[in-house]
Design a protein around this motif. Structure first.
Motif, mmCIF file in Angstrom:
data_model
loop_
_atom_site.group_PDB
_atom_site.id
_atom_site.type_symbol
_atom_site.label_atom_id
_atom_site.label_comp_id
_atom_site.label_asym_id
_atom_site.label_seq_id
_atom_site.Cartn_x
_atom_site.Cartn_y
_atom_site.Cartn_z
ATOM 1 N N SER A 88 -15.566 -107.949 72.801
ATOM 2 C CA SER A 88 -15.009 -108.570 74.004
ATOM 3 C C SER A 88 -13.890 -107.745 74.619
ATOM 4 C CB SER A 88 -14.494 -109.975 73.694
ATOM 5 O OG SER A 88 -15.505 -110.934 73.875
ATOM 6 N N ALA A 89 -13.113 -107.072 73.786
ATOM 7 C CA ALA A 89 -12.000 -106.273 74.297
ATOM 8 C C ALA A 89 -12.472 -105.145 75.209
ATOM 9 C CB ALA A 89 -11.187 -105.697 73.137
ATOM 10 N N CYS A 90 -13.744 -104.756 75.090
ATOM 11 C CA CYS A 90 -14.290 -103.669 75.911
ATOM 12 C C CYS A 90 -14.637 -104.106 77.334
ATOM 13 C CB CYS A 90 -15.538 -103.083 75.260
ATOM 14 S SG CYS A 90 -15.282 -102.371 73.634
ATOM 15 N N ASN A 91 -14.920 -105.383 77.530
ATOM 16 C CA ASN A 91 -15.261 -105.919 78.862
ATOM 17 C C ASN A 91 -16.454 -105.207 79.495
ATOM 18 O OD1 ASN A 91 -13.090 -107.907 79.248
ATOM 19 N ND2 ASN A 91 -11.740 -106.126 79.177
ATOM 20 N N ILE A 344 -9.839 -100.312 72.089
ATOM 21 C CA ILE A 344 -8.412 -100.115 71.804
ATOM 22 C C ILE A 344 -7.575 -100.600 72.974
ATOM 23 C CG2 ILE A 344 -6.617 -98.494 71.134
ATOM 24 C CD1 ILE A 344 -8.820 -98.806 69.062
ATOM 25 N N THR A 345 -6.591 -101.429 72.685
ATOM 26 C CA THR A 345 -5.782 -102.101 73.706
ATOM 27 C C THR A 345 -4.313 -101.768 73.514
ATOM 28 O OG1 THR A 345 -7.363 -103.942 73.741
ATOM 29 C CG2 THR A 345 -5.174 -104.351 74.684
ATOM 30 N N ALA A 346 -3.656 -101.384 74.602
ATOM 31 C CA ALA A 346 -2.218 -101.094 74.565
ATOM 32 C C ALA A 346 -1.470 -102.161 75.358
ATOM 33 C CB ALA A 346 -1.937 -99.713 75.135
ATOM 34 N N VAL A 347 -0.481 -102.767 74.728
ATOM 35 C CA VAL A 347 0.396 -103.724 75.402
ATOM 36 C C VAL A 347 1.796 -103.119 75.370
ATOM 37 C CG1 VAL A 347 1.355 -106.049 75.379
ATOM 38 C CG2 VAL A 347 -1.032 -105.684 74.724
ATOM 39 N N CYS A 348 2.264 -102.662 76.535
ATOM 40 C CA CYS A 348 3.520 -101.905 76.605
ATOM 41 C C CYS A 348 4.454 -102.499 77.645
ATOM 42 C CB CYS A 348 3.239 -100.441 76.969
ATOM 43 S SG CYS A 348 2.069 -99.600 75.885
ATOM 44 N N ASP A 349 5.726 -102.285 77.439
ATOM 45 C CA ASP A 349 6.713 -102.689 78.435
ATOM 46 C C ASP A 349 6.499 -101.907 79.724
ATOM 47 O OD1 ASP A 349 7.768 -104.341 76.560
ATOM 48 O OD2 ASP A 349 9.649 -103.260 76.299
ATOM 49 N N ILE A 488 -0.238 -101.318 69.921
ATOM 50 C CA ILE A 488 -1.623 -100.876 70.030
ATOM 51 C C ILE A 488 -2.476 -101.774 69.131
ATOM 52 C CG2 ILE A 488 -3.226 -98.937 69.854
ATOM 53 C CD1 ILE A 488 -0.863 -98.485 71.810
ATOM 54 N N PHE A 489 -3.459 -102.436 69.742
ATOM 55 C CA PHE A 489 -4.364 -103.295 68.984
ATOM 56 C C PHE A 489 -5.673 -102.543 68.724
ATOM 57 C CE2 PHE A 489 -1.601 -106.385 71.099
ATOM 58 C CZ PHE A 489 -1.281 -107.225 70.037
ATOM 59 N N GLY A 490 -6.055 -102.451 67.450
ATOM 60 C CA GLY A 490 -7.284 -101.765 67.080
ATOM 61 C C GLY A 490 -8.356 -102.696 66.555
ATOM 62 N N TYR A 491 -8.025 -103.988 66.428
ATOM 63 C CA TYR A 491 -8.984 -105.012 65.998
ATOM 64 C C TYR A 491 -9.588 -104.694 64.626
ATOM 65 C CZ TYR A 491 -8.136 -105.929 70.900
ATOM 66 O OH TYR A 491 -7.521 -106.156 72.104
ATOM 67 N N LYS A 511 -8.516 -98.333 76.796
ATOM 68 C CA LYS A 511 -9.266 -98.980 77.870
ATOM 69 C C LYS A 511 -9.406 -100.487 77.690
ATOM 70 C CE LYS A 511 -12.284 -94.946 78.611
ATOM 71 N NZ LYS A 511 -13.709 -94.489 78.610
ATOM 72 N N GLY A 512 -9.149 -100.991 76.492
ATOM 73 C CA GLY A 512 -9.428 -102.386 76.201
ATOM 74 C C GLY A 512 -8.388 -103.349 76.737
ATOM 75 N N THR A 513 -8.744 -104.628 76.719
ATOM 76 C CA THR A 513 -7.808 -105.693 77.066
ATOM 77 C C THR A 513 -7.870 -106.754 75.976
ATOM 78 O OG1 THR A 513 -9.501 -106.845 78.363
ATOM 79 C CG2 THR A 513 -8.048 -105.343 79.553
ATOM 80 N N LEU A 514 -6.767 -107.414 75.738
ATOM 81 C CA LEU A 514 -6.752 -108.478 74.743
ATOM 82 C C LEU A 514 -7.742 -109.574 75.149
ATOM 83 C CD1 LEU A 514 -2.984 -108.975 73.809
ATOM 84 C CD2 LEU A 514 -4.838 -108.520 72.211
ATOM 85 N N PRO A 515 -8.660 -109.939 74.270
ATOM 86 C CA PRO A 515 -9.630 -110.980 74.631
ATOM 87 C C PRO A 515 -9.035 -112.382 74.627
ATOM 88 C CG PRO A 515 -10.031 -110.200 72.399
ATOM 89 C CD PRO A 515 -8.951 -109.337 72.962
#
Length: 521
Positions: A88-91, A344-349, A488-491, A511-515
């Protein structure tokens, strides 16, 4: 041959609502005996025992339903095993299509004609043995992604099962271990939880459902959905006339409170068409429990005939399309291998990139290992829970991408000396990057990191040195952490672990987003 309801004996009908799930030699002989008498509706074939599968299928002259779980892919596939969380994180809709095609290809080749999936629960927040198995916390997204997979299944004569009806609960414990509950109103359950079921029904993509072992208080305060006529009647009244499976009655949420034999009778009486009995009980003993529940009147002839009618309709479906195979292409396989990178999803300030800046020599990577300090528990855990998380491989990748950086390993249950070692090492560097994980599995009781690791990270973060956390597994496990500017979320795909480190070095784009919505500090 196709069985006809009006020609069936009572013994045959009782067998139709039963799923064989244990495969000791005595069990196999009894299963084959039932099959030869056309007195078995479904079998959860043992995927790692093709010789047993062959014996059972050779005995069947009718389209016996053959099922298994394929939540991450067909269990013995050579393709990547992928949790829905990573997918799902790949969209990417094509990835869902390729994932389903791979399952159909492998499952039908091995003798299966159906699966208990996809999971269409709405992710309702953190909870043991839940996170990682769901598409999203948005009902519409769940419905859209499930429909892609269910269409592939239907087009190839492979039965799919929406589970775990009627969906999300807000219970904080694992229902493999105890009975769950949901406090949502009936209106909320219908408008949110049941939305994917309704959307799949509109497209003729819901041949089966599976009821869960959770009590929905606003609908039936006395029984879990798997034994509740009130719960099952909701979807029947909405037009669902497919096969209704129960979830496994090996789960302690049922056995601790209701007992085994009573649960079987109540489940069929409530409207389930096939029951998944306790796999710890011999097939013969479990079958005899069903017979007794019929003999004492808990399972009525009317209810039995209704269930068998639906089972026979499912058998007719798989029989008509038994020869249809999936065309699985090189592009499909490439798509599945790409999931490990593209999730892979990055959540950054704001203003902070996923790539680490500055000199390698200023960086200390702290990698969490499985196990406890000074014990031999790590090997045991790897064998018990699988070795998807590979800290040594991650360490080698860090050395390749950041050759001048420091690396220290810490057990997930650190002793005071382990924490002191990490803290002392951190005094020599300007920034600290933590690599963390948590496992997600039934009967663990928790999907979080250990409190000791949380405390260690928070102490260094409070000192202003934590520049990143790279996390594998349940994303909700990071909720207790103090604010970190780069996460960085690698699931939970092994190959994602190398790609996550490449995101830090700038070699790979996140490129990913948190599902799911995860409220980080």
């Amino acid at each position: 041959m196709m069985l006809k309801l009006e020609e069936m004996t009572t013994e045959q009908k009782i067998g139709m609502v039963f799923c064989a799930r244990r495969f000791q030699e005595d069990d196999v002989e009894f299963i084959i005996e039932l099959v030869k008498k056309r007195s078995l509706g479904c079998v959860q074939l043992p995927v790692t025992a093709p010789h047993i599968i062959k014996r059972i299928l050779d005995a069947a002259d009718y389209p016996l339903l053959t099922f298994n779980d394929t939540e991450k892919g067909f269990p013995t596939t050579t393709l990547p095993l992928i949790p829905l969380m990573s997918l799902s994180a790949c969209n990417n809709p094509e990835y869902f299509r390729s994932f389903a095609k791979g399952i159909v290809r492998d499952a039908k080749a091995a003798g299966y004609n159906g699966t208990w999936g996809p999971v269409i629960d709405i992710q309702g927040g953190d909870g043991p043995c839940k996170v990682g198995r769901d598409f999203s916390d948005d009902p519409k997204i769940v419905a859209e992604r499930a429909a892609i997979m269910a269409k592939v299944y239907r087009d190839h004569g492979y039965l799919s099962t929406g589970k775990h009806y009627p969906g999300t609960s807000d219970f904080p414990l694992d229902t493999h271990m105890t009975e769950g509950y949901c406090s949502l109103s009936k209106e909320e359950i219908i408008e949110k939880n049941i939305t994917p079921y309704v959307e799949l029904m509109k497209k003729d993509l819901l041949p089966c459902i599976m009821t869960g072992h959770t009590i929905y208080k606003s609908i039936d305060p006395d029984y879990p959905a798997s034994m509740s006529k009130k719960c099952i009647d909701i979807i029947r009244d909405l037009g669902f006339d497919g096969v209704c499976f129960t979830d496994s009655f090996a789960m302690m949420g049922i056995l601790q409170k209701y007992g085994e034999e009573k649960a079987y009778g109540l489940a069929v009486a409530a409207g389930n068409d096939i029951v998944l009995p306790n796999y710890r009980t011999s097939v013969k003993e479990a079958y005899e429990m069903f017979v007794r529940q019929y003999e004492v009147g808990v399972i009525t002839d009317e209810r039995l005939n209704e269930a068998v009618r639906r089972v026979l309709a499912a058998m007719e479906f798989v029989s008509e399309r038994a020869a249809v195979t999936a065309e699985f292409t090189a592009e499909d396989e490439a798509n599945l291998h790409a999931v490990a990178r593209d999730c892979i999803t990055a959540v950054c300030d704001e203003g902070i990139g996923a790539k680490l800046c500055g000199k390698d020599e200023d960086k200390l990577f702290v990698i969490v290992r499985k196990g406890a300090s000074g014990t031999g528990i790590e090997q045991e855990l790897n064998e018990t829970l699988g070795s998807w998380y590979k800290p040594d491989m991650i360490g080698e990748k860090i050395r390749a991408e950041f050759p001048g950086a420091g690396i220290v390993f810490v057990p997930e249950f650190p002793a005071h000396t382990d924490n002191e070692k990490v803290l002392t090492e951190a005094t020599k560097y300007k920034e600290v990057i933590f690599v963390t994980y948590c496992d997600t599995n039934c009967y663990l009781g928790t999907d979080c990191m250990t409190r000791r690791i949380e405390a260690l990270i928070n102490c260094i973060t409070h000192s202003g040195k934590t520049s990143a956390v790279v996390h594998f597994g349940n994303p909700f496990a990071l909720k207790p952490l103090f604010h970190v500017k780069r996460i960085i979320f690698g699931y939970k795909v092994t190959e994602s672990q190398n790609y996550a480190i490449e995101v830090l070095s700038g070699k790979t784009e996140a490129k990913g987003t948190l599902p799911y919505k995860v409220e980080l500090q």
